[in-house]
Write a protein that holds these residues in place. Sequence first.
Motif, PDB file in Angstrom:
ATOM      1  N   VAL A  76      33.173  40.476  30.085  1.00 54.86           N
ATOM      2  CA  VAL A  76      32.250  40.191  31.194  1.00 54.86           C
ATOM      3  C   VAL A  76      32.942  39.327  32.247  1.00 54.86           C
ATOM      4  O   VAL A  76      32.828  39.559  33.456  1.00 54.86           O
ATOM      5  CB  VAL A  76      30.967  39.502  30.670  1.00 54.86           C
ATOM      6  N   ARG A  77      33.707  38.357  31.779  1.00 57.20           N
ATOM      7  CA  ARG A  77      34.392  37.434  32.710  1.00 57.20           C
ATOM      8  C   ARG A  77      35.359  38.211  33.612  1.00 57.20           C
ATOM      9  O   ARG A  77      35.361  38.026  34.833  1.00 57.20           O
ATOM     10  CB  ARG A  77      35.137  36.369  31.902  1.00 57.20           C
ATOM     11  N   ILE A  78      36.127  39.116  33.023  1.00 52.94           N
ATOM     12  CA  ILE A  78      37.093  39.911  33.808  1.00 52.94           C
ATOM     13  C   ILE A  78      36.340  40.880  34.728  1.00 52.94           C
ATOM     14  O   ILE A  78      36.578  40.923  35.935  1.00 52.94           O
ATOM     15  CB  ILE A  78      38.041  40.706  32.880  1.00 52.94           C
ATOM     16  N   ALA A  79      35.387  41.620  34.146  1.00 54.61           N
ATOM     17  CA  ALA A  79      34.690  42.664  34.922  1.00 54.61           C
ATOM     18  C   ALA A  79      33.931  42.080  36.109  1.00 54.61           C
ATOM     19  O   ALA A  79      33.796  42.730  37.149  1.00 54.61           O
ATOM     20  CB  ALA A  79      33.739  43.432  34.013  1.00 54.61           C
ATOM     21  N   SER A  80      33.481  40.831  35.987  1.00 49.04           N
ATOM     22  CA  SER A  80      32.727  40.210  37.088  1.00 49.04           C
ATOM     23  C   SER A  80      33.613  39.997  38.319  1.00 49.04           C
ATOM     24  O   SER A  80      33.119  39.784  39.418  1.00 49.04           O
ATOM     25  CB  SER A  80      32.156  38.859  36.639  1.00 49.04           C
ATOM     26  N   LEU A  81      34.929  40.075  38.134  1.00 52.05           N
ATOM     27  CA  LEU A  81      35.861  39.831  39.251  1.00 52.05           C
ATOM     28  C   LEU A  81      36.481  41.128  39.786  1.00 52.05           C
ATOM     29  O   LEU A  81      37.300  41.089  40.707  1.00 52.05           O
ATOM     30  CB  LEU A  81      36.987  38.895  38.793  1.00 52.05           C
ATOM     31  N   LEU A  82      36.126  42.283  39.202  1.00 54.64           N
ATOM     32  CA  LEU A  82      36.788  43.535  39.583  1.00 54.64           C
ATOM     33  C   LEU A  82      36.191  44.107  40.865  1.00 54.64           C
ATOM     34  O   LEU A  82      34.997  43.967  41.110  1.00 54.64           O
ATOM     35  CB  LEU A  82      36.677  44.559  38.442  1.00 54.64           C
ATOM     36  N   PRO A  83      37.027  44.795  41.660  1.00 56.50           N
ATOM     37  CA  PRO A  83      36.522  45.472  42.860  1.00 56.50           C
ATOM     38  C   PRO A  83      35.575  46.606  42.473  1.00 56.50           C
ATOM     39  O   PRO A  83      35.553  47.024  41.307  1.00 56.50           O
ATOM     40  CB  PRO A  83      37.791  45.982  43.552  1.00 56.50           C
ATOM     41  N   PRO A  84      34.770  47.139  43.430  1.00 58.24           N
ATOM     42  CA  PRO A  84      33.681  48.065  43.131  1.00 58.24           C
ATOM     43  C   PRO A  84      34.012  49.230  42.193  1.00 58.24           C
ATOM     44  O   PRO A  84      33.317  49.443  41.222  1.00 58.24           O
ATOM     45  CB  PRO A  84      33.265  48.580  44.504  1.00 58.24           C
ATOM     46  N   HIS A  85      35.090  49.970  42.392  1.00 59.41           N
ATOM     47  CA  HIS A  85      35.312  51.181  41.571  1.00 59.41           C
ATOM     48  C   HIS A  85      36.266  50.947  40.425  1.00 59.41           C
ATOM     49  O   HIS A  85      36.664  51.883  39.751  1.00 59.41           O
ATOM     50  CB  HIS A  85      35.769  52.328  42.483  1.00 59.41           C
TER      51      HIS A  85
END
Length: 216
Positions: A76-85
């Motif tokens: 969750v911590r990583i995914a919360s910082l990922l660009p839209p796609h």
Amino acid sequence: TVTQSTRPQRILGAVQQNATRGDPRSVVRAIDQYCRSQEWAMNVGDEKGCILDSVVSEVNPSTVLELGTYCGYSTVRIASLLPPHAKLITLEFNPKFAVIARQVIAWAGLEDKIQLVEGSSGDLIPKLKEQFGVKAFDLVFLDHWKDRYLPDTKLIEECGLLRKGGVLLADNVICPGAPEYLEFVRSSPRYESQYFKSHLEYTKVEDGLEKSVFLG
Ligand SMILES: Nc1ncnc2c1ncn2[C@@H]1O[C@H](Cn2cc(CNC(=O)c3cc([N+](=O)[O-])cc(O)c3O)nn2)[C@@H](O)[C@H]1O
Ligand SMILES: [Mg+2]
């Protein structure tokens, strides 16, 4: 009979009680508060988590591989910082942990960015290209069994899953430690490695993250 809850179940409970649905950072905060005040758990945690955040932001990855989901904290911590796609694939060996992690990921509202695959990394890594249409990863976060860091890194290389300039970020290189992995990435001419000194999650014990850039 009184059913005993497990630690991952209690962590999920803390998320459902204290985090806001659809707010990933509140999920991260709720787990850290629970594990710091109620019971320790092997999440990368808040201190190393800030280093993880800075590496993720710097790499700005389109595709991420995480080895060892556990309750989904770093997922969750990583995914919360990922660009839209951008997409994150996370591999989890233990079905009981996978069940919890899926609920934590859902609470954070990140199901569209995250694919949790159950099984052992050794079996799954060779299938990632054909089964999930992955070309190459920009970032790999290693946080699973420490004696699997090196064999799985070699497997990722053999399968051509790491792009030139791709980054390996390994948790626990001091505690519990991954000595063979550390020796390999620090001595191999194909990696540029850097150690980020920190502490074992929720403790004062030394630990750190090793960031290794694949030079191709
Ligand atoms: N080859 C594997 N493939 C897929 N999932 C795996 C694999 N090895 C472990 N897992 C899963 O990772 C999760 C979490 N996990 C991580 C570890 C290894 N990590 C640690 O043991 C650890 C231990 C401490 N510690 O003892 O202080 C601190 C940490 O930050 C740690 O990551 N063992 N289980 C578990 O659900 C397990 O099923
Ligand atoms: Mg760890």
